[in-house]
Design a protein around this motif. Structure first.
Motif, PDB file in Angstrom:
ATOM      1  N   GLY A 151       0.775  -1.240   0.000  1.00 39.46           N
ATOM      2  CA  GLY A 151       0.000   0.000   0.000  1.00 39.46           C
ATOM      3  C   GLY A 151       0.798   1.277   0.000  1.00 39.46           C
ATOM      4  N   GLY A 152       2.131   1.202   0.089  1.00 37.86           N
ATOM      5  CA  GLY A 152       2.961   2.386  -0.100  1.00 37.86           C
ATOM      6  C   GLY A 152       3.250   3.212   1.130  1.00 37.86           C
ATOM      7  N   ARG A 153       2.671   2.857   2.266  1.00 36.36           N
ATOM      8  CA  ARG A 153       2.918   3.617   3.501  1.00 36.36           C
ATOM      9  C   ARG A 153       3.702   2.740   4.467  1.00 36.36           C
ATOM     10  NH1 ARG A 153      -1.175   4.477   6.389  1.00 36.36           N
ATOM     11  NH2 ARG A 153      -2.591   2.974   5.423  1.00 36.36           N
ATOM     12  N   LEU A 186     -10.236  -8.710   9.756  1.00 40.60           N
ATOM     13  CA  LEU A 186      -8.920  -9.326   9.912  1.00 40.60           C
ATOM     14  C   LEU A 186      -7.852  -8.263  10.177  1.00 40.60           C
ATOM     15  CD1 LEU A 186      -9.043 -11.917   6.991  1.00 40.60           C
ATOM     16  CD2 LEU A 186      -9.189 -12.407   9.437  1.00 40.60           C
ATOM     17  N   PRO A 187      -7.052  -8.394  11.228  1.00 40.77           N
ATOM     18  CA  PRO A 187      -5.969  -7.437  11.478  1.00 40.77           C
ATOM     19  C   PRO A 187      -4.812  -7.670  10.513  1.00 40.77           C
ATOM     20  CG  PRO A 187      -5.942  -9.165  13.142  1.00 40.77           C
ATOM     21  CD  PRO A 187      -7.154  -9.418  12.296  1.00 40.77           C
ATOM     22  N   ILE A 188      -4.415  -6.613   9.804  1.00 36.18           N
ATOM     23  CA  ILE A 188      -3.371  -6.680   8.776  1.00 36.18           C
ATOM     24  C   ILE A 188      -2.168  -5.886   9.263  1.00 36.18           C
ATOM     25  CG2 ILE A 188      -2.822  -6.330   6.347  1.00 36.18           C
ATOM     26  CD1 ILE A 188      -5.186  -8.190   6.757  1.00 36.18           C
ATOM     27  N   GLY A 189      -0.970  -6.451   9.159  1.00 41.25           N
ATOM     28  CA  GLY A 189       0.212  -5.846   9.753  1.00 41.25           C
ATOM     29  C   GLY A 189       0.723  -4.601   9.072  1.00 41.25           C
ATOM     30  N   ILE A 190       0.656  -4.525   7.734  1.00 37.73           N
ATOM     31  CA  ILE A 190       1.133  -3.353   7.002  1.00 37.73           C
ATOM     32  C   ILE A 190       0.113  -2.982   5.925  1.00 37.73           C
ATOM     33  CG2 ILE A 190       3.561  -3.931   7.410  1.00 37.73           C
ATOM     34  CD1 ILE A 190       3.760  -4.819   4.501  1.00 37.73           C
ATOM     35  N   PRO A 191       0.153  -1.744   5.410  1.00 39.11           N
ATOM     36  CA  PRO A 191      -0.811  -1.342   4.381  1.00 39.11           C
ATOM     37  C   PRO A 191      -0.694  -2.218   3.133  1.00 39.11           C
ATOM     38  CG  PRO A 191       0.254   0.581   5.339  1.00 39.11           C
ATOM     39  CD  PRO A 191       1.000  -0.612   5.839  1.00 39.11           C
ATOM     40  N   GLN A 192      -1.831  -2.696   2.663  1.00 36.90           N
ATOM     41  CA  GLN A 192      -1.879  -3.551   1.474  1.00 36.90           C
ATOM     42  C   GLN A 192      -3.092  -3.189   0.637  1.00 36.90           C
ATOM     43  OE1 GLN A 192       0.416  -5.753   0.646  1.00 36.90           O
ATOM     44  NE2 GLN A 192       1.505  -6.136   2.553  1.00 36.90           N
ATOM     45  N   ASP A 210      -3.768   0.835  10.329  1.00 34.28           N
ATOM     46  CA  ASP A 210      -4.192   2.149  10.820  1.00 34.28           C
ATOM     47  C   ASP A 210      -5.402   2.712  10.088  1.00 34.28           C
ATOM     48  OD1 ASP A 210      -2.783   2.379   8.457  1.00 34.28           O
ATOM     49  OD2 ASP A 210      -1.844   4.276   8.984  1.00 34.28           O
ATOM     50  N   ILE A 211      -6.039   1.893   9.222  1.00 38.21           N
ATOM     51  CA  ILE A 211      -7.195   2.380   8.464  1.00 38.21           C
ATOM     52  C   ILE A 211      -8.273   1.306   8.422  1.00 38.21           C
ATOM     53  CG2 ILE A 211      -5.851   3.945   6.983  1.00 38.21           C
ATOM     54  CD1 ILE A 211      -6.085   1.782   4.755  1.00 38.21           C
ATOM     55  N   PRO A 212      -9.540   1.692   8.320  1.00 40.02           N
ATOM     56  CA  PRO A 212     -10.583   0.698   8.042  1.00 40.02           C
ATOM     57  C   PRO A 212     -10.517   0.297   6.575  1.00 40.02           C
ATOM     58  CG  PRO A 212     -11.532   2.894   8.060  1.00 40.02           C
ATOM     59  CD  PRO A 212     -10.091   3.060   8.465  1.00 40.02           C
ATOM     60  N   LEU A 213     -11.071  -0.860   6.259  1.00 41.12           N
ATOM     61  CA  LEU A 213     -11.114  -1.286   4.861  1.00 41.12           C
ATOM     62  C   LEU A 213     -11.830  -0.228   4.027  1.00 41.12           C
ATOM     63  CD1 LEU A 213     -11.849  -4.739   3.405  1.00 41.12           C
ATOM     64  CD2 LEU A 213     -13.267  -2.830   2.676  1.00 41.12           C
ATOM     65  N   THR A 214     -11.198   0.153   2.904  1.00 36.31           N
ATOM     66  CA  THR A 214     -11.728   1.193   2.019  1.00 36.31           C
ATOM     67  C   THR A 214     -11.736   0.663   0.597  1.00 36.31           C
ATOM     68  OG1 THR A 214     -10.767   2.898   3.439  1.00 36.31           O
ATOM     69  CG2 THR A 214     -11.470   3.568   1.228  1.00 36.31           C
ATOM     70  N   GLU A 215     -12.856   0.796  -0.090  1.00 34.72           N
ATOM     71  CA  GLU A 215     -12.928   0.335  -1.472  1.00 34.72           C
ATOM     72  C   GLU A 215     -12.348   1.385  -2.406  1.00 34.72           C
ATOM     73  OE1 GLU A 215     -16.344  -1.076  -4.673  1.00 34.72           O
ATOM     74  OE2 GLU A 215     -16.580  -1.587  -2.541  1.00 34.72           O
ATOM     75  N   ALA A 216     -11.478   0.956  -3.314  1.00 30.85           N
ATOM     76  CA  ALA A 216     -10.863   1.856  -4.275  1.00 30.85           C
ATOM     77  C   ALA A 216     -11.857   2.249  -5.357  1.00 30.85           C
ATOM     78  CB  ALA A 216      -9.642   1.192  -4.905  1.00 30.85           C
ATOM     79  N   PRO A 217     -11.600   3.361  -6.057  1.00 32.06           N
ATOM     80  CA  PRO A 217     -12.524   3.790  -7.114  1.00 32.06           C
ATOM     81  C   PRO A 217     -12.649   2.789  -8.259  1.00 32.06           C
ATOM     82  CG  PRO A 217     -11.051   5.586  -6.492  1.00 32.06           C
ATOM     83  CD  PRO A 217     -10.528   4.346  -5.835  1.00 32.06           C
ATOM     84  N   GLU A 218     -11.557   2.061  -8.538  1.00 34.93           N
ATOM     85  CA  GLU A 218     -11.558   1.089  -9.633  1.00 34.93           C
ATOM     86  C   GLU A 218     -10.888  -0.193  -9.168  1.00 34.93           C
ATOM     87  OE1 GLU A 218     -10.495   3.024 -13.573  1.00 34.93           O
ATOM     88  OE2 GLU A 218      -9.868   4.560 -12.149  1.00 34.93           O
ATOM     89  N   ALA A 219     -11.093  -1.270  -9.903  1.00 39.94           N
ATOM     90  CA  ALA A 219     -10.530  -2.566  -9.534  1.00 39.94           C
ATOM     91  C   ALA A 219      -9.099  -2.696 -10.054  1.00 39.94           C
ATOM     92  CB  ALA A 219     -11.392  -3.693 -10.067  1.00 39.94           C
ATOM     93  N   CYS A 220      -8.246  -1.762  -9.657  1.00 47.34           N
ATOM     94  CA  CYS A 220      -6.839  -1.818 -10.030  1.00 47.34           C
ATOM     95  C   CYS A 220      -6.032  -1.109  -8.958  1.00 47.34           C
ATOM     96  CB  CYS A 220      -6.583  -1.221 -11.405  1.00 47.34           C
ATOM     97  SG  CYS A 220      -7.188   0.458 -11.633  1.00 47.34           S
ATOM     98  N   ALA A 221      -4.748  -1.452  -8.861  1.00 45.10           N
ATOM     99  CA  ALA A 221      -3.919  -0.880  -7.813  1.00 45.10           C
ATOM    100  C   ALA A 221      -2.460  -0.974  -8.183  1.00 45.10           C
ATOM    101  CB  ALA A 221      -4.161  -1.599  -6.483  1.00 45.10           C
ATOM    102  N   THR A 222      -1.700   0.006  -7.684  1.00 45.06           N
ATOM    103  CA  THR A 222      -0.239  -0.069  -7.720  1.00 45.06           C
ATOM    104  C   THR A 222       0.244   0.025  -6.275  1.00 45.06           C
ATOM    105  OG1 THR A 222      -0.241   2.299  -8.333  1.00 45.06           O
ATOM    106  CG2 THR A 222       0.041   0.683 -10.107  1.00 45.06           C
ATOM    107  N   ASN A 223       1.010   1.063  -5.923  1.00 46.82           N
ATOM    108  CA  ASN A 223       1.609   1.079  -4.592  1.00 46.82           C
ATOM    109  C   ASN A 223       1.360   2.362  -3.820  1.00 46.82           C
ATOM    110  OD1 ASN A 223       4.041  -0.607  -6.353  1.00 46.82           O
ATOM    111  ND2 ASN A 223       2.813  -1.600  -4.804  1.00 46.82           N
TER     112      ASN A 223
END
Length: 314
Positions: A151-153, A186-192, A210-223
């Motif tokens: 997730g880049g952070r 599910l507790p996640i250790g780092i941003p993904q 450090d964030i609640p699950l958030t849906e991205a604007p589109e079904a694609c992702a980088t970092n």
């Protein structure tokens, strides 16, 4: 950047009880054991990891116990919870579209296991394995496919490595909506960033300690997850440039195999190790490298090995 050679292996481990999974994992143990945190090596840390696993992944507890007995290494059970791993940060680009999932996995080849695994722990699953039984990406027999990007952070908290989370989702879920609901708790250790695809839906979600699950604007992702991306991070990772490119290209394998989506900074841990194209409704995945591909499927899984060339031709 000079080209590199890397060997990938495909193995069928079944339910993990016939010795094949154990032999493979024991051979890697001198390296993978070092990924465990110091906290995880203490009795208190081991107990916390076990409790976390029992609380959040109860369906997999019998599998954990079976694999730990097979592994037969000090600290093996705690390691296999994947709740005590040191944080790792990778690259990656991924997109879900029309029942398919396409992704580039970007990392250091020397630190990538390079194993394609067919398993039947709770159900048939095929995926790219790391850290014993975790998955970088994969699909199940219900037509669900998932993959991850960092997730880049650079933050870290208590929780699971995303690798075991992907395994858990594929072992216990049939559809995207069900998997997203599981992810919320599910507790996640780092941003993904996790992209999920089934026959009817594709979605990317952002998760982290450090964030609640958030849906991205589109079904694609980088970092990255949030904007703006710091200039230095963009220069290094080209995450926004890659996201713009994948949005425009769609699920196009050819685009994944050339810059800016195909990365060659292997000495910085940011080179493309493989491209995986999942068609979960067909039960098929094809791995691509420049000039070469390797298909696997539930109907015809072929154990073996391939030595491939990574990097662009000079």
């Amino acid at each position: 950047m000079s080209q590199q050679r890397m060997t990938f292996r495909a193995i069928d481990v079944g339910d993990g009880g016939d010795g094949q999974w154990a032999a493979h994992t024991q051979a890697l143990w001198p390296v993978t054991e070092g990924w465990m945190s110091e906290e995880g090596r203490t009795p208190e840390g081991a107990a916390r990891a076990r409790k976390l696993f029992e609380t959040h992944m109860p369906e997999l507890v019998p599998v954990l116990d079976r694999l730990a007995r097979q592994l037969d290494r000090p600290g093996g059970e705690t390691f296999l919870t994947l709740a005590t791993l040191r944080p790792f940060f990778a690259g990656c680009t991924q997109i879900g579209s029309d029942g398919t999932l396409l992704r580039n996995y970007d990392f250091s080849p020397d630190e990538c296991e390079g194993t394609i695994v067919s398993s039947h722990f709770l159900r048939p699953v095929i995926g790219t394995q790391d850290a014993g039984w975790g998955l970088l990406d994969g699909m199940n027999d219900a037509g669900l496919a998932v993959s991850l990007t960092f997730g880049g952070r650079f933050v870290h908290g208590p929780g699971f490595a995303i690798l075991i989370v992907l395994r858990y989702l594929l072992e216990t879920c049939d559809r995207v909506d069900e998997a997203v609901d599981r992810l919320r708790s599910l507790p996640i250790g780092i941003p993904q960033n996790v992209t999920l695809v089934d026959p009817d839906r594709a979605v990317t979600v952002f998760v982290g300690p450090d964030i609640p699950l958030t849906e991205a604007p589109e079904a694609c992702a980088t970092n990255h997850q949030h904007l703006p991306v710091p200039d230095e991070q963009e220069r290094f990772s080209r995450t926004q440039e890659r996201l713009r490119t994948i949005r425009g290209a769609g699920a196009d394998v050819a685009a994944m195999l050339k810059p800016p989506l195909y990365l060659s900074a292997y000495d910085q841990g940011l080179g493309t190790v493989y491209t995986a194209h999942y068609r979960p409704t067909e039960g098929r995945v094809t791995y691509h490298w420049p000039g070469e591909s390797w298909e696997q499927s539930f109907a015809d899984f072929a154990p073996g090995s391939r030595t491939v060339t990574l990097g662009e031709a000079a």
